[in-house]
Design an enzyme around this catalytic site. Structure first.
Site, PDB file in Angstrom:
ATOM      1  N   ASP A 164       0.860  -1.356   0.066  1.00 34.72           N
ATOM      2  CA  ASP A 164       0.069  -0.050   0.080  1.00 34.72           C
ATOM      3  C   ASP A 164       0.849   1.190   0.217  1.00 34.72           C
ATOM      4  OD1 ASP A 164      -2.304   1.487  -0.062  1.00 34.72           O
ATOM      5  OD2 ASP A 164      -3.154   0.375   1.673  1.00 34.72           O
ATOM      6  N   ASP A 184     -10.569   2.952  -3.858  1.00 35.99           N
ATOM      7  CA  ASP A 184     -11.031   1.433  -3.228  1.00 35.99           C
ATOM      8  C   ASP A 184     -12.525   1.254  -3.851  1.00 35.99           C
ATOM      9  OD1 ASP A 184      -8.665   1.940  -1.879  1.00 35.99           O
ATOM     10  OD2 ASP A 184      -9.360   1.721   0.199  1.00 35.99           O
TER      11      ASP A 184
END
Ligand code: GLA
Length: 432
Positions: A159, A219
């Site tokens: 990430d 997302d």
């Protein structure tokens, strides 16, 4: 002239487009299961033992993946996301799992998952902390890569939270090198471009050389508006992202949320069809222990998975917008093409789409065989450029077709002969 030739040669040798991360992995889009969208950062094992982030969750998911046909369908990676970590590194500076929720540790979990013939994915962050505030890998890339390798981890989702954006490139590349240096086969799943887009147009040549796949856009949530906005982002940026995809290097539009709460069945079909067209990694985020049979059938649909995994390895694109339809196409191996027609009119019933309007229809010369894959499997028979073929498309649903050209060769000609019920043979160009 010579200089020109030299420049050309140099260009050919150093052509960046030819180089994906050369670790021999993800030659086709990765398939598996990833906990984030469905289970998020649920660490409350006291009150919610069945759904909290614990070793039990992944072991149960692995069990079901083997028992219920997921593994056989191609879903191979069982992946942890954020919140598996302890807040503290161990005395040797290594990351460790939360000891209460992962009493056996990650190595034991990897052994378990491997014993089922599956692979284990893990999550870490290029910055000082993960997005949920657990220890990040900044300043520890080599140690963390080696730790994951020692545990037998097969995939790393890396990430991009909590790092100055100007350092993202260096961080992602350094972790790529660190993983390579372990000598272990670890698929490298990045979010590098997602975190760069707000500031600068990402360098996809560099990204595909370092990563096996990469997130570009926001997302995914369990809603049609979320899935649709991801699809719209891919369409708006396709000139940049489509050429970057190929064996070992894929654009990742995020998880499949099929089998959860937010999408109608037609919308689930749209996500599955469009993820296949986009050559997307297929990471389901759902509860495989409790999933509706219709969603399960869709996720395990071999014909759609075959489009996703097609050996030509070319990402598809939005080819046409007409009359509130989006027509997506993906070139497939052996001159075939997949056509996905999305009805973006979210009112009313199914509407007819004239397939001859799809730009890819031109491969239907002199004729082609058309198969409808969604919403139902149906052979639509031999067609020509002149055919008046119309398919029905549900609101926010997708009708998915494959078109196989029939060349003028003997095999093709043979397919144009047919026999009627009285046994009379006909020579025809159109058999419906
Ligand atoms: C970011 C990522 C998500 C998920 C969360 C975890 O938002 O994009 O996919 O990994 O962090 O905190």
């Amino acid at each position: 002239m010579l200089v020109g030739l030299f420049a050309l040669l140099l260009l050919a040798v150093s052509s960046p487009a030819a180089e994906a991360l050369d670790n021999g992995l993800a030659l086709k889009p990765t398939m598996g299961w990833l906990h984030w969208e469905r289970f998020m950062c649920n660490i409350d094992c006291k009150h919610d033992p069945d759904n909290c982030i614990s070793e039990r969750l992944y072991m149960q998911m692995a069990d079901v993946m083997v028992k219920e046909g997921w593994k056989e369908a191609g879903y191979e990676y069982v992946c942890l996301d954020d919140c598996w970590l302890s807040y503290y590194r161990d005395t040797k500076g290594r990351l460790q799992a939360d000891p209460r929720r992962f009493p056996g540790g990650i190595k034991q979990l990897a052994d378990y998952v491997h014993s089922k013939g599956l692979k284990l994915g893990i999550y870490a962050d290029v910055g000082s902390e993960t997005c949920a505030g657990y220890p990040g890998s900044f300043g520890h890339y080599e140690t963390d890569a080696q730790t994951f390798a020692d545990w037998g981890v097969d995939l790393l989702k890396f990430d991009g939270c909590n790092l100055d954006w100007t350092l993202l490139g260096e961080g992602y590349v350094n972790m790529s090198r660190a993983l390579n240096k372990t000598g272990k086969s670890i698929v490298y799943s990045c979010e590098w471009p997602l975190y760069e887009w707000p500031y600068v147009k990402p360098n996809y040549t560099a990204i595909r050389e370092a990563c096996n796949h990469w997130r570009n856009s926001a997302d995914v949530y369990d809603s049609w508006s979320s899935v649709k906005s991801i699809v719209d982002w891919a369409a708006a940026n396709q000139d940049i992202i489509v050429p970057a995809a190929g064996p070992g290097a894929w654009n990742d539009p995020d998880m499949l949320v099929i089998g959860n709460f937010g999408l109608s069945h037609a919308q689930q079909e749209s996500q599955m069809a469009l993820w296949a067209i986009m050559a997307a990694p297929l990471f389901m985020s759902n509860d495989l222990r409790d999933i509706c049979p219709r969603s399960k059938k869709l996720l395990q649909n071999k014909r759609i998975i075959d489009i996703n995994q097609d050996p030509l390895a070319k990402q598809g694109y939005l080819a046409l917008k007409v009359d509130s339809f989006q027509v997506w196409e993906r070139p497939l191996f052996k001159n075939r093409v997949a056509i996905a027609v999305l009805n973006v009119q979210e009112i009313g019933g199914a509407r007819g789409f004239f397939v001859g309007a799809a730009p890819g229809w031109k491969i239907c010369k002199p004729s082609c065989n058309v198969t409808q894959i969604l919403p139902h499997y149906k052979e639509l028979g031999v067609q020509t450029l002149q055919s008046n073929l119309v398919v029905k498309v549900n609101p926010s649903g997708t009708t998915l077709l494959t078109v196989t050209p029939i060349s003028g060769d003997p095999a093709g000609v043979y397919r144009l002969h047919w026999q009627d019920s009285a046994g009379t043979r006909h020579k025809d160009t159109l058999v419906l």
